[in-house]
Design a protein around this motif. Structure first.
Motif, PDB file in Angstrom:
ATOM      1  N   TRP A 401       0.785  -1.377   0.073  1.00 27.15           N
ATOM      2  CA  TRP A 401       0.026  -0.009   0.085  1.00 27.15           C
ATOM      3  C   TRP A 401       0.936   1.157   0.074  1.00 27.15           C
ATOM      4  CZ3 TRP A 401      -1.154  -3.868   3.838  1.00 27.15           C
ATOM      5  CH2 TRP A 401      -2.139  -4.901   3.500  1.00 27.15           C
ATOM      6  N   THR A 402       0.896   1.865  -1.130  1.00 30.46           N
ATOM      7  CA  THR A 402       2.059   2.805  -1.410  1.00 30.46           C
ATOM      8  C   THR A 402       1.837   4.304  -0.623  1.00 30.46           C
ATOM      9  OG1 THR A 402       0.901   3.556  -3.315  1.00 30.46           O
ATOM     10  CG2 THR A 402       2.711   1.966  -3.560  1.00 30.46           C
ATOM     11  N   ASN A 403       0.437   4.328  -0.301  1.00 33.23           N
ATOM     12  CA  ASN A 403       0.406   5.710   0.501  1.00 33.23           C
ATOM     13  C   ASN A 403      -0.417   5.501   2.088  1.00 33.23           C
ATOM     14  OD1 ASN A 403       0.460   7.832  -1.727  1.00 33.23           O
ATOM     15  ND2 ASN A 403      -0.981   6.508  -2.744  1.00 33.23           N
ATOM     16  N   LEU A 404      -0.083   4.308   2.497  1.00 32.50           N
ATOM     17  CA  LEU A 404      -0.491   4.057   3.976  1.00 32.50           C
ATOM     18  C   LEU A 404       0.122   4.898   4.852  1.00 32.50           C
ATOM     19  CD1 LEU A 404      -2.411   1.779   5.187  1.00 32.50           C
ATOM     20  CD2 LEU A 404      -0.474   0.254   5.417  1.00 32.50           C
ATOM     21  N   ARG A 405      -0.916   5.358   5.765  1.00 28.25           N
ATOM     22  CA  ARG A 405      -0.302   6.340   6.781  1.00 28.25           C
ATOM     23  C   ARG A 405      -0.733   5.819   8.286  1.00 28.25           C
ATOM     24  NH1 ARG A 405      -2.730  12.089   5.101  1.00 28.25           N
ATOM     25  NH2 ARG A 405      -0.877  12.902   6.122  1.00 28.25           N
TER      26      ARG A 405
END
Length: 777
Positions: A401-405
């Motif tokens: 998940w490339t934008n996981l925060r």
């Protein structure tokens, strides 16, 4: 000739008109400057506060008033200030999340800004002060936002004088609306459009006249102590889009049938099957209602849903497959629904998810590979905590998940190596699993990481030296109870944001890293139960925010010595140096300057924690990572899952301290737990301990103390544990007050066993147990 003169005059007149229009147009673009009296009022208002970063916990918070300068001749250009373009009067003031700490009284210069139409003071800390009655002077207000700002007490009747209000937000303070009450508020504001009163103590019925607020678009009365029957007419308000009355246990009523023309877009209450008719609905929150049975099949018609939360209910899990039809979903909350299955397959169809929460569901098995492609680029928050998941079906080097925060995998049964999220991650918890292996150096690439919790696993090896690179972003770092060994790396660099470090219950060796002095925001440092070989770290005294210092069960040696100045460890209120080899006398000079231990009770938050947030779907996602510790209290080692701010304790037991207990120890008036047992202390018990009026547990056992127990100690009415056994004291035990309430040994053993469980879950002893007392001599 006459025609030529007339034509000339007409052209001249047109030229004059054009010049006039040009001059007028030019002047209209010159905005008048701020009025001097209003500029001065703003500067006075600024000076009435302390700028404290902790007063606003949002990540985006900053002190807007820092741009306000006396030498600036136009306050209309100041941050947060808005002026009327024609008159120059200040008409809006937005100081939300501005790190303001202090209080506002009715003489505040704020109330000289009588032209204000919009006022926003939310997300500051006004230190439990009341909303000042001077608010009535701002009679032109249409928008007032005081939410999350530390106000307390009864909302003053003077707020009813603000007859032009159409927006009022007083959420999440310690406020009461009882005299005047909700009915008065409704009567005085017939044109109200948005009303937010979450956690305001109303404790009344909802007045029927609220159904007359035809302009109302948002009504939030969550957790207000509402009673009686909710007026059904409110559901029929022609403009109502947002309605929330959750967490009002004594509120009853029924939900009418809805038609397709209803404007409702956000609904938080009980649910009828006719909700399926709201095909335009984009936001549906039914969480925390304990609904049972099937979910109405008509919900499958709600194909435009973007936000859906069914958490904390008991729906039949076989009736949730319709969720797969909601392909536009961005936020999905399915927490605590007792799914007792593998991860639901219908999630595979939801490719636009931003926020997915599946915690507390009894989910088992591995995390399937198909989740890699589910919302791969959109997903920002994933919560799979408190399940029985065993790991990833196939663990990639970096989670996809490339934008996981935000990622929470805690309290599962995950095995194998530590999963590494993408560099976008901000909060990451994988505590309470069975992960093995070393911490990969790739973790040091997570430059946005704010909270990292790897505690209670079986991780091993040496800590990567590059962990220090994360100190610029990290606030919370917990590596407790693993199998790490070797030296502690230089974890703090200049500019560090670390507030909590816990490396306890490992096998770490060597010295305490001197780079910790760079952690100027550090509040809690826990290095207990390791193999650290060092002297007392007096140099940590420069950390002005340090409140908890636990170095128990190590190999500290030498004497504590004298402080280098009179202003060291000013906020220290929990000290544990037990089970070391510290020698010399008790640190009299430190007792004199440890100011935080000399205060009984404190204002502020209840528990110590690191707060962090990030923007998610247009709202702020907030999370608090509570500080925890293990501490010996009343002879029992207790795991405090949360540390109360007001808890003041000192444990210097099981060392080699010698000499007398200094009289000055009586100055530590706020102390609740004092343990000096198993040392080489001599002399008598000082009568000055009677000043420790908050004391609940005193252990002076296994020393060489002599003389009698001072009669003055009977005045310590909160003492629930008193142990002076294995000394050379002279009987008898003094009589009076609490000393007359102690039980015999058999009664104490039974009580202690029961109390241990209470402490484990509550962190503090329940008041009902304070009448029991152990006295051992």
């Amino acid at each position: 000739m006459g025609l030529s003169i007339s034509l000339f005059m007409l052209m001249h007149l047109l030229a004059l008109l054009s010049l006039y229009n040009l001059m007028f147009a030019s002047s209209s673009f010159v905005q008048p400057l701020c009025h001097d009296d209003e500029s001065f009022a703003l500067l006075q208002f600024k000076e009435s506060f302390i700028i404290n970063q902790s007063a606003s916990y949002e990540a985006s918070a900053y002190p807007k008033v820092s741009s306000w300068k006396l030498e600036s001749d136009d306050c209309c250009s100041w941050d947060g200030v808005g002026c009327n373009k024609d008159t120059g009067h200040v008409i809006s003031l937005d100081l939300s999340s501005s790190c303001l700490y202090g209080s506002i009284n009715s003489r505040s210069s704020l109330f000289r800004l009588v032209n204000l139409q919009r006022l926003n003071l939310s997300y500051n800390d006004f230190n439990h002060s009341r909303i000042p009655v001077g608010i009535r002077q701002l009679s032109n207000l249409t928008h007032l936002d005081l939410s999350n700002s530390g106000f307390a007490g009864q909302i003053p009747a003077e707020i009813l004088h603000l007859s032009k209000l159409v927006y009022l937000d007083l959420e999440q303070n310690l406020l009461k609306l009882q005299n005047p009450g909700l009915r008065s508020l409704v009567e005085k504001f017939p044109n109200m459009k948005e009303l937010y009163l979450t956690q305001v103590n109303i404790s009344s019925t909802v007045p029927n006249n609220m159904a007359n607020l035809t302009s109302l678009t948002s009504l939030v009365l969550r957790e207000c102590g509402l009673q009686g029957e909710f007026p059904a007419g409110i559901f029929q308000l022609p403009n109502l889009e947002v309605l929330s009355v959750r967490f009002n246990a004594d509120l009853t009523g029924y939900v009418p049938e809805f038609n397709r023309s209803s404007p409702l877009k956000r609904l938080r209450l009980a649910v009828p099957s006719s909700l399926g008719n709201l095909t335009e609905l984009i936001y549906l929150d039914l969480s925390y209602n304990n609904f049972t049975g099937p979910v109405p099949s008509s919900f499958g018609n709600l194909t435009k849903l973007i936000n859906l939360d069914l958490s904390y209910n008991n729906f039949n899990r076989g009736t949730l497959d319709w969720i797969g039809k909601q392909t536009k979903l961005m936020k999905l909350g399915l927490e605590n629904l007792n799914l007792n299955s593998s991860i639901p397959f219908f999630i595979r169809n939801l490719t636009q998810l931003v926020d997915l929460r599946l915690s507390k569901n009894g989910l088992h098995g591995s995390i399937p590979n198909w989740m890699w492609n589910s919302s791969k680029k959109s997903l920002q928050n994933l919560d799979l905590s408190n399940n029985f998941l065993t790991g990833f079906h196939q663990l990639p080097v970096i989670l996809p998940w490339t934008n996981l925060r935000g990622l929470d995998l805690s309290n599962n049964k995950l095995q194998g190596s530590l999963p590494i999220p993408s560099p976008s991650i901000i909060t990451y918890s994988v505590s309470n699993n069975t992960l093995t292996g070393e911490i990969p150096k790739m973790i040091c690439n997570l430059s946005s990481l704010d909270a990292l919790d790897l505690s209670y696993n079986n991780l091993s090896g040496m800590l990567p030296d590059c962990l220090g690179n994360l100190s610029f972003s990290l606030s919370f770092l917990n590596l407790r109870r693993n199998n790490f060994n070797g030296k502690i790396p230089q974890i703090c660099k200049k500019g560090s944001r670390l507030q909590m470090i816990d490396f306890s219950q490992n096998q770490l060796q060597g010295r305490i890293p001197r780079s910790l002095v760079n952690c100027t925001m550090l509040e809690t440092l826990i290095l207990g139960n390791n193999q650290i070989n060092d002297s007392f770290p007096y140099w940590l005294g420069v950390l002005l925010e340090l409140g908890v210092l636990i170095l128990r069960h190590n190999q500290l040696q030498g004497a504590i010595g004298k402080p280098k100045s009179n202003f060291v460890f000013p906020n220290l209120h929990i000290v544990d140096f037990s089970y070391n080899s510290i020698i010399g006398k008790l640190p009299l000079e430190y007792f004199r300057i440890w100011k935080a231990m000399q205060i009984i009770g404190k204002n502020g938050p209840i528990y110590m924690q690191a707060n962090m947030s990030f923007d998610l779907l247009g709202y702020t996602w907030n999370s608090g990572y509570a500080y925890s510790m293990t501490f010996t209290n009343r002879g029992i080692e207790i795991a405090y899952e949360r540390i109360p701010y007001i808890f003041i304790a000192m444990d210097l037991s099981s060392n080699k301290f010698e000499g007398e207990i200094p009289e000055l120890m009586g100055n530590l008036k706020g102390i609740q737990v004092l343990n000096l047992s198993n040392n080489l202390l001599t002399g008598s018990i000082p009568s000055s301990l009677e000043k420790l009026t908050a004391l609940e547990a005193l252990d002076l056992s296994q020393n060489k103390l002599s003389g009698e127990i001072p009669l003055q100690l009977t005045q310590l009415t909160f003492v629930a544990f008193f142990n002076v056994s294995n000394n050379h004291l002279i009987r008898p035990i003094p009589h009076g007050f609490q000393f007359d309430t102690f039980q015999d040994k058999s009664s104490w053993i039974v009580w202690k066993s029961f109390a241990k469980e209470m402490w484990k879950f509550q962190g503090l002893i329940a008041p009902s147990f304070k009448s029991r007392l152990k006295v051992a001599i």
